[in-house]
Design a protein around this motif. Structure first.
Motif, PDB file in Angstrom:
ATOM      1  N   ALA B  96      40.514  44.905  41.095  1.00 28.82           N
ATOM      2  CA  ALA B  96      40.530  45.613  42.380  1.00 28.82           C
ATOM      3  C   ALA B  96      41.952  45.709  42.919  1.00 28.82           C
ATOM      4  O   ALA B  96      42.387  46.757  43.404  1.00 28.82           O
ATOM      5  N   THR B  97      42.681  44.594  42.816  1.00 24.18           N
ATOM      6  CA  THR B  97      44.058  44.580  43.334  1.00 24.18           C
ATOM      7  C   THR B  97      44.967  45.490  42.519  1.00 24.18           C
ATOM      8  O   THR B  97      45.763  46.259  43.073  1.00 24.18           O
ATOM      9  N   ILE B  98      44.846  45.393  41.190  1.00 25.01           N
ATOM     10  CA  ILE B  98      45.673  46.228  40.311  1.00 25.01           C
ATOM     11  C   ILE B  98      45.393  47.704  40.597  1.00 25.01           C
ATOM     12  O   ILE B  98      46.321  48.529  40.692  1.00 25.01           O
ATOM     13  N   GLU B  99      44.127  48.025  40.743  1.00 24.91           N
ATOM     14  CA  GLU B  99      43.705  49.395  41.048  1.00 24.91           C
ATOM     15  C   GLU B  99      44.412  49.928  42.305  1.00 24.91           C
ATOM     16  O   GLU B  99      45.010  50.995  42.304  1.00 24.91           O
ATOM     17  N   LEU B 100      44.358  49.112  43.341  1.00 27.00           N
ATOM     18  CA  LEU B 100      44.958  49.509  44.622  1.00 27.00           C
ATOM     19  C   LEU B 100      46.476  49.632  44.486  1.00 27.00           C
ATOM     20  O   LEU B 100      47.079  50.618  44.930  1.00 27.00           O
ATOM     21  N   ALA B 101      47.093  48.637  43.829  1.00 27.48           N
ATOM     22  CA  ALA B 101      48.551  48.646  43.685  1.00 27.48           C
ATOM     23  C   ALA B 101      49.000  49.834  42.845  1.00 27.48           C
ATOM     24  O   ALA B 101      49.979  50.514  43.162  1.00 27.48           O
ATOM     25  N   LEU B 102      48.236  50.116  41.781  1.00 28.06           N
ATOM     26  CA  LEU B 102      48.592  51.213  40.884  1.00 28.06           C
ATOM     27  C   LEU B 102      48.510  52.551  41.618  1.00 28.06           C
ATOM     28  O   LEU B 102      49.406  53.396  41.500  1.00 28.06           O
ATOM     29  N   SER B 103      47.432  52.736  42.387  1.00 31.22           N
ATOM     30  CA  SER B 103      47.288  53.991  43.128  1.00 31.22           C
ATOM     31  C   SER B 103      48.431  54.155  44.127  1.00 31.22           C
ATOM     32  O   SER B 103      49.030  55.232  44.235  1.00 31.22           O
ATOM     33  N   GLY B 272      40.093  42.221  46.927  1.00 26.24           N
ATOM     34  CA  GLY B 272      41.165  41.942  45.967  1.00 26.24           C
ATOM     35  C   GLY B 272      41.571  40.483  45.988  1.00 26.24           C
ATOM     36  O   GLY B 272      40.965  39.652  46.679  1.00 26.24           O
ATOM     37  N   MET B 273      42.656  40.167  45.259  1.00 23.64           N
ATOM     38  CA  MET B 273      43.143  38.795  45.171  1.00 23.64           C
ATOM     39  C   MET B 273      43.651  38.290  46.506  1.00 23.64           C
ATOM     40  O   MET B 273      43.551  37.103  46.811  1.00 23.64           O
ATOM     41  N   GLY B 274      44.224  39.185  47.274  1.00 23.12           N
ATOM     42  CA  GLY B 274      44.832  38.789  48.538  1.00 23.12           C
ATOM     43  C   GLY B 274      43.818  38.125  49.451  1.00 23.12           C
ATOM     44  O   GLY B 274      44.076  37.072  50.043  1.00 23.12           O
ATOM     45  N   LYS B 275      42.651  38.745  49.521  1.00 18.52           N
ATOM     46  CA  LYS B 275      41.602  38.220  50.388  1.00 18.52           C
ATOM     47  C   LYS B 275      41.129  36.855  49.872  1.00 18.52           C
ATOM     48  O   LYS B 275      40.906  35.921  50.645  1.00 18.52           O
ATOM     49  N   LEU B 276      41.018  36.751  48.539  1.00 21.59           N
ATOM     50  CA  LEU B 276      40.622  35.485  47.925  1.00 21.59           C
ATOM     51  C   LEU B 276      41.621  34.389  48.283  1.00 21.59           C
ATOM     52  O   LEU B 276      41.246  33.262  48.616  1.00 21.59           O
TER      53      LEU B 276
END
Lengths: 367, 324
Positions: B96-103, B272-276
């Motif tokens: 999820a995080t990679i997806e967001l960062a990539l976009s 994403g990881m941030g929330k975790l």
């Protein structure tokens, strides 16, 4: 647009061709009565010349208003001829070179006058049309071989690009042409060199590559902006004689911008001397060197160290060239001129042309 | 060039080793985990037993080597609370995080670099000044505020896009991802834009400055004098010459997008990881924090390795310097 001093019109009406005027004959033809001895040689077939420059002016747009860097410069180049454009730093040589290729900044610099390349007026051309002539009919060689090649492209990529800019050509054919072009410039092991990066070549080799690229499309005119200044003397001599031979063979005319008068004497057919944005004297090289008419030409020649005995004190031209913003009225050289008289500060001289060339001086050394 | 790539790889591994020691020291040696795991009223014997069970009675070096050995086996410990492997928790959230960062990176690079180059070429135009002014504004406004504004406008007022959450029901190349369906993309769009805005502004200004510098070089004038057309001039000569410094910045910024997009993930309820990480810090779930740090460090090191390799490909002079 043209801040020409009205005094010049006493001798000759200012001729102005703006970039927008499509027809060259109109402004040039309306130049009115000329002073005796002054000819623009308009009637001779202009198309037989490689390059004709008429009243080329370049104005820099500044916050304080326009500053005229090049002031009504005119000269001709015959096919195969080498014309040296000499003058101090800041006299407008390089700006002239850029203006001839349409490489001035359209926003901050405005160009007026007429540039005819093989009879075709360049200034009214569109950007796309200009581009298709640059490199093909008129080429430019720059001063510093260390910076004039893209450090991240191989020599071969440069040459392929230069070829493809003007013709569609296959990889293999381009490679063969590039090899030949390098060999013509005396570069050994050419196929190997094509794979080299610019940083792997010496300054002399890089400049040979630049010249080889300038010659690729056999242009009518090559503008060379101090191309050998940054090289050592032996390499300089080799490159010059090669260029001279190539020019003779291909009929390419050279506008050789330099401040090295030793090169000019050996190498140029004719000389144009530039001072503060104006051409102050033109003529055959031998005549200009033996009997200069303009005091500035005389002073320049006196600065050549080779003309002195060891121990003899070298001459200098006292003072500095005027700045664009503080251009004096009257003759621009008078403040530094040993021959200056009272009227030099009141009258701006007009160009006088005769069979020996031209000069821009009220009191020439030899009339 | 291969030997230089190998040298860079070795450097990266050294960085990872060093960082593992720092992370270990930071999280395991500062404070005693027993204080948090064992109730304060427990007896000394119970404490000692618990300490022995966790291996805390062994020497520092042994503990670290054990930690390292487990880490190499992909075991970074278990979450104190869910009792599931910490690394697994992180890796579940990573896509999820990679997806967001990539976009966000695609938006920022895809728009920022061309706009920056265009601004530099048309430096004197009025439109350029407007764009550069907007770019300055772009990194003056806080990301969370932009996110809230986007939600207000597109989710609340216009009701075009969802205000939060992620939909990875679609598949692309067999992977469940937001890129796999329109619904997925519609969830991704707002957080990606909000995250991209700052980077976009940064890239416009950086590309503009770098291009201005390249355009003043002699070889650009020489190329123009050879009749090289504008698209090639900007797309080949300029782009490659600004490429080395740009990839360095883009690499670092991409790492930052992955590791520090916590605020945006919170605003858009993006899993994403941030929330975790926020949750783990709040509940003092140390193994999860350690796993997060190590994954982040690995990611940064990998990105830097890739950036270094790209630089080697782009600039032949670096290859030579590497050999000497």
């Amino acid at each position: 647009m043209s801040p020409a001093t009205p005094k010049t019109t006493v001798h000759r009406p200012a001729i102005r061709t703006t970039v927008s005027s499509p027809e060259l004959e109109t402004p040039l033809g309306s130049s009115g009565p000329k002073a005796p001895g002054h000819t623009l040689e308009l009637n001779t077939a202009i198309s037989a010349r490689a390059l004709s420059v008429r009243d080329l002016s370049v104005d820099f747009t500044t916050a304080q208003g326009p500053l005229r860097a090049i002031d009504r410069v005119s000269f001709d180049l015959a096919p195969g001829e080498v014309l040296a454009l000499v003058g101090e730093s800041g006299s407008g040589k390089s700006v002239t070179a850029r203006a001839l290729l349409g490489l001035t900044d359209p926003v901050t610099q405005s160009v007026g006058g007429a540039v005819l390349l093989e009879g075709e007026s360049l200034l009214p051309l569109s950007q796309a049309a200009w581009r298709s002539r640059r490199g093909r009919r008129i080429a430019l060689i720059l001063q510093d071989p260390m910076t004039c090649l893209d450090p991240l492209q191989t020599v071969g990529a440069h040459m392929l690009e230069a070829l493809r800019a003007h013709r569609s050509i296959g990889q293999r054919e381009a490679h063969d042409i590039a090899v030949q072009a390098l060999e013509r410039m005396g570069i050994g092991d050419a196929p190997q060199r094509l794979r080299a990066w610019p940083h792997q070549l010496s300054g002399g080799l890089r400049q040979r590559v630049s010249i080889a690229m300038a010659l690729l499309h056999r242009p009518a005119v090559i503008v060379a902006d101090e191309p050998t200044t940054a090289l050592d003397v032996t390499v300089q001599g080799q490159i010059l004689s090669q260029v001279q031979a190539l020019a003779r063979d291909s009929g390419t005319a050279f506008l050789w911008i330099t401040h090295d008068l030793a090169i000019v004497e050996r190498f140029a057919d004719r000389v144009a001397v530039m001072y503060a944005g104006q051409i102050v004297e033109t003529g055959q090289t031998a005549r200009v060197f033996s009997a200069p008419r303009h005091p500035y030409t005389r002073a320049l020649l006196d600065c050549v160290p080779q003309r002195y005995q060891p121990g003899e004190r070298l001459a200098v031209i006292s003072g500095l060239a005027p700045s664009l913003a503080g251009m004096p009225g009257g003759c621009r050289f008078r403040a530094r001129c040993a021959q200056a008289q009272v009227d030099c500060s009141h009258w701006a001289p007009a160009t006088r042309t005769d069979s020996d060339g031209s000069y821009l001086c009220l009191h020439p050394l030899t009339p | 060039m291969l030997s230089e790539a190998a040298a860079r790889l070795l450097q990266s591994l050294l960085v990872l080793l060093t960082m593992s020691a720092v992370v270990f020291a930071g999280v395991y040696l500062i404070g005693n985990p027993l204080d948090m795991l064992i109730p304060p009223q427990a007896s000394e014997l119970e404490r000692a037993q618990a300490g022995h069970a966790l291996g805390l009675d062994q020497s520092l070096i042994t503990q670290y080597l054990l930690f390292l050995q487990h880490a190499l086996e992909g075991n970074l410990g278990r979450s104190f609370f869910s009792n599931s492997p910490a690394l697994g928790l992180i890796l579940d959230r990573l896509p999820a995080t990679i997806e967001l960062a990539l976009s966000a990176a695609l938006i920022a690079v895809g728009l920022g670099v061309p706009i920056g180059i265009g601004c530099a070429w048309y430096a004197q135009r009025f439109g350029t000044r407007v764009l550069l002014g907007l770019a300055t504004l772009g990194f003056s406004v806080p990301t969370f505020w932009v996110g809230l504004l986007l939600i207000m406008l597109f989710s609340v007022q216009l009701q075009w896009l969802p205000s939060g959450g992620r939909d990875a029901s679609g598949h692309l190349f067999g992977i469940a991802t937001s890129f796999g369906s329109w619904r997925g993309l519609s969830h991704l769009l707002l957080p990606a834009i909000s995250l991209a805005l700052f980077k976009l502004a940064l890239l416009i200004r950086l590309t503009y400055a770098a291009t201005r510098e390249v355009l003043q070089q002699d070889f650009i004038l020489a190329a123009r004098a050879r009749g090289v057309a504008l698209p090639r001039l900007l797309g080949v000569h300029v782009l490659r010459n600004i490429g080395v410094s740009l990839t360095q910045v883009i690499g670092l910024e991409f790492g930052a997008l992955v590791a520090f997009s916590i605020v945006t993930e919170s605003v858009f309820a993006w899993p994403g990881m941030g929330k975790l990480l926020i949750d783990a810090i709040n509940s003092l779930d140390r193994p999860v924090v350690v796993a997060y740090l190590l994954v982040t460090v690995t990611l940064f090191t990998a990105i830097n390795l890739v950036v270094d390799l790209i630089a080697l490909v782009l600039d032949p002079r670096l290859r030579r310097a590497g050999l000497q």
